[in-house]
Design an enzyme around this catalytic site. Structure first.
Site, PDB file in Angstrom:
ATOM      1  N   PRO A   1      38.794 -10.584 -17.099  1.00 41.91           N
ATOM      2  CG  PRO A   1      37.626 -12.445 -16.764  1.00 41.91           C
ATOM      3  CD  PRO A   1      37.956 -10.911 -16.127  1.00 41.91           C
ATOM      4  CG  MET A   2      37.222  -8.954 -21.565  1.00 38.26           C
ATOM      5  SD  MET A   2      37.202  -7.230 -22.100  1.00 38.26           S
ATOM      6  CE  MET A   2      38.751  -6.572 -21.268  1.00 38.26           C
TER       7      MET A   2
ATOM      8  CD  GLN B   1      37.175 -16.568 -15.819  1.00 36.10           C
ATOM      9  OE1 GLN B   1      37.216 -16.588 -17.036  1.00 36.10           O
ATOM     10  NE2 GLN B   1      36.704 -15.892 -14.951  1.00 36.10           N
TER      11      GLN B   1
ATOM     12  CB  CYS C   1      31.182 -17.642 -20.123  1.00 39.70           C
ATOM     13  SG  CYS C   1      31.601 -17.611 -21.546  1.00 39.70           S
TER      14      CYS C   1
ATOM     15  CE  LYS D   1      34.333 -11.347 -14.840  1.00 38.85           C
ATOM     16  NZ  LYS D   1      33.403 -11.871 -15.886  1.00 38.85           N
TER      17      LYS D   1
ATOM     18  CG  ASN E   1      32.448  -7.042 -14.394  1.00 40.72           C
ATOM     19  OD1 ASN E   1      31.779  -7.813 -15.002  1.00 40.72           O
ATOM     20  ND2 ASN E   1      33.115  -5.983 -14.937  1.00 40.72           N
TER      21      ASN E   1
ATOM     22  N   GLY F   1      36.229  -4.016 -17.801  1.00 40.76           N
ATOM     23  CA  GLY F   1      36.441  -4.739 -18.900  1.00 40.76           C
ATOM     24  C   GLY F   1      36.727  -3.923 -20.342  1.00 40.76           C
ATOM     25  NE  ARG F   2      31.634  -4.461 -22.314  1.00 41.35           N
ATOM     26  CZ  ARG F   2      30.284  -4.503 -22.282  1.00 41.35           C
ATOM     27  NH1 ARG F   2      29.541  -4.712 -23.381  1.00 41.35           N
ATOM     28  NH2 ARG F   2      29.723  -4.253 -21.073  1.00 41.35           N
TER      29      ARG F   2
HETATM   30  C1  LIG Z   1      35.334 -10.234 -25.798  1.00 39.07           C
HETATM   31  C2  LIG Z   1      34.919 -10.746 -24.229  1.00 39.07           C
HETATM   32  C3  LIG Z   1      35.445 -11.626 -23.572  1.00 39.07           C
HETATM   33  C4  LIG Z   1      35.025 -12.165 -22.487  1.00 39.07           C
HETATM   34  N1  LIG Z   1      35.712 -13.200 -22.081  1.00 39.07           N
HETATM   35  C5  LIG Z   1      35.352 -13.453 -20.415  1.00 39.07           C
HETATM   36  C6  LIG Z   1      36.105 -14.541 -19.998  1.00 39.07           C
HETATM   37  O1  LIG Z   1      37.025 -15.121 -20.498  1.00 39.07           O
HETATM   38  N2  LIG Z   1      35.855 -14.727 -18.713  1.00 39.07           N
HETATM   39  C7  LIG Z   1      34.879 -14.191 -17.954  1.00 39.07           C
HETATM   40  O2  LIG Z   1      34.573 -14.432 -16.699  1.00 39.07           O
HETATM   41  N3  LIG Z   1      34.415 -13.057 -18.513  1.00 39.07           N
HETATM   42  C8  LIG Z   1      34.588 -12.894 -19.755  1.00 39.07           C
HETATM   43  N4  LIG Z   1      34.011 -11.747 -20.479  1.00 39.07           N
HETATM   44  C9  LIG Z   1      33.121 -10.766 -19.382  1.00 39.07           C
HETATM   45  C10 LIG Z   1      33.765  -9.634 -18.811  1.00 39.07           C
HETATM   46  O3  LIG Z   1      34.798 -10.350 -17.887  1.00 39.07           O
HETATM   47  C11 LIG Z   1      32.951  -8.672 -18.117  1.00 39.07           C
HETATM   48  O4  LIG Z   1      32.292  -9.310 -17.041  1.00 39.07           O
HETATM   49  C12 LIG Z   1      32.127  -8.038 -19.042  1.00 39.07           C
HETATM   50  O5  LIG Z   1      32.554  -7.442 -20.275  1.00 39.07           O
HETATM   51  C13 LIG Z   1      31.253  -6.751 -18.212  1.00 39.07           C
HETATM   52  O6  LIG Z   1      32.121  -5.864 -18.068  1.00 39.07           O
HETATM   53  P1  LIG Z   1      32.611  -4.518 -18.849  1.00 39.07           P
HETATM   54  O7  LIG Z   1      30.855  -4.021 -19.035  1.00 39.07           O
HETATM   55  O8  LIG Z   1      33.497  -3.727 -17.685  1.00 39.07           O
HETATM   56  O9  LIG Z   1      33.022  -5.067 -20.091  1.00 39.07           O
HETATM   57  C14 LIG Z   1      34.203 -11.171 -21.516  1.00 39.07           C
HETATM   58  C15 LIG Z   1      33.831 -10.144 -22.245  1.00 39.07           C
HETATM   59  C16 LIG Z   1      33.983  -9.764 -23.560  1.00 39.07           C
HETATM   60  C17 LIG Z   1      33.498  -8.411 -24.269  1.00 39.07           C
END
Ligand SMILES: Cc1cc2nc3c(=O)[nH]c(=O)nc-3n(C[C@H](O)[C@H](O)[C@H](O)COP(=O)(O)O)c2cc1C
Length: 323
Positions: A11-12, A72, A102, A141, A203, A227-228
């Site tokens: 989720p992002m 979520q 978050c 999460k 993650n 994610g990213r």
């Molecule tokens: C722009 C952005 C928005 C995010 N929004 C959420 C969200 O709505 N819910 C959530 O559980 N995590 C959110 N995250 C965290 C990501 O789901 C993930 O846990 C985190 O980016 C680490 O994973 P990665 O290194 O693969 O990006 C967000 C991260 C980013 C960068």
């Protein structure tokens, strides 16, 4: 080679909304994707909020290519969370995730702030689980702690209520935010002992097949969330699971007209369409150095028409240069 079971698209909020979920899932090879977090206060969420945030609910809670979307929820009110989860299920959700990760300072007493209160995490998780039908998949999460990764054992024990299906662990604490030098895949392995019968998902900074394999080996898990990096490598799920080659720069550019179309068909205004295209290209630029000049020029345009003309030229150039 360590076997991979599931790869989820993370989720992002502000990025992975319905249009982008559709486009990424169509090419990514993900086992499931997630809605952005939906804030629950002390009232059950109205159906119209759920349907706006997760329009996929109207089609079995799946994207057009059939990828399941997990809904979520983020909040601190156990009853309201449970009732909102049940309403999402009544509308078509098959899986629910509770956000305890978050780190935003603008999210008061919710998300990762709750990592300071394991009893509250326990109450929310068990209230939601008890309210949901047994066949609805429930996950949590979260991060490894608020201030220190050693908090993870207490936190996993708190949420590991009977009937919880899965815990997704971002291997950082709230305080560590997204710091590159703070990542604790090595702390994940010991947590399995405190979550018997519950699937665990790793993650944090999984960016390609090689890092996925390292994370799996270090953690002992078989499930991953990305994610990213999925915004820089749109087919990351297939890279990790099927050894697919990363998309070329040209293939990534070819996703932009689809994004414009998708945003337009969902009623996004021209300015938002342009902003979202610039955001997408910003992630591409991080992976593809050859995008740097085009990104600068593209960021200066203020009309979609100009953007599409620039894009057309860049597509021709990328194709002719085999990029
Ligand atoms: C722009 C952005 C928005 C995010 N929004 C959420 C969200 O709505 N819910 C959530 O559980 N995590 C959110 N995250 C965290 C990501 O789901 C993930 O846990 C985190 O980016 C680490 O994973 P990665 O290194 O693969 O990006 C967000 C991260 C980013 C960068």
């Amino acid at each position: 080679m360590v076997a991979v079971n599931k790869v989820y698209l993370a989720p992002m909020e502000g990025v992975c909304d319905p249009p982008l979920r559709k486009i990424l899932c169509a090419v990514g090879g993900y086992d499931e994707c997630f809605s952005e977090f939906i804030r629950v206060t002390d009232h059950v969420l109205p159906a119209k909020t759920l349907l706006r945030e997760v329009p996929e609910l109207a089609q079995g809670c799946r994207t057009d290519d059939g990828t399941l979307v997990r809904v979520q929820l983020l909040g601190d009110h156990a009853q309201a969370m449970a009732q909102s989860a049940c309403r999402a299920v009544a509308l078509g959700a098959q899986s629910i995730d509770l956000n305890f990760g978050c780190p935003s300072r603008f999210v008061h007493h919710a998300g990762a702030m709750l990592l300071k209160e394991p009893e509250l995490l326990h109450r929310i998780t068990s209230t939601v689980r008890e309210a949901l039908p047994e066949n609805v998949f429930l996950s949590v999460k979260m991060r490894l702690g608020f201030a220190d990764p050693s908090e993870a054992v207490t936190l996993v024990k708190a949420v590991a209520v009977p009937g919880l299906n899965e815990i997704i662990l971002h291997a950082r604490t709230r305080k560590e935010l997204y710091r590159k030098d703070a990542l604790h895949w090595d702390k994940l392995r010991e947590l399995a002992a405190y979550a018997p019968g519950i699937e665990l998902v790793a993650n944090g900074d999984i960016v390609d097949k090689e890092s996925a394999q390292r994370c799996l080996a270090v953690s002992g898990y078989s499930n991953l969330m990305v994610g990213r990096a999925a915004l820089m490598q749109p087919n990351l799920g297939n890279m990790i699971k099927k050894d697919a080659r990363p998309f070329s720069y040209l293939q990534k550019l070819q996703m932009l007209p689809k994004l414009f179309n998708e945003l337009q068909s969902r009623g996004f205004a021209e300015k938002s369409r342009l902003d979202r295209a610039k955001q997408f290209l910003g992630f591409v630029r991080r992976a593809d150095e050859c995008c740097a000049d085009f990104f600068k020029t593209f960021c200066r345009v203020s009309s979609e028409n100009d953007a599409l003309i620039l894009l057309e030229n860049e597509l021709i150039q990328a194709a002719s240069q085999g990029q």
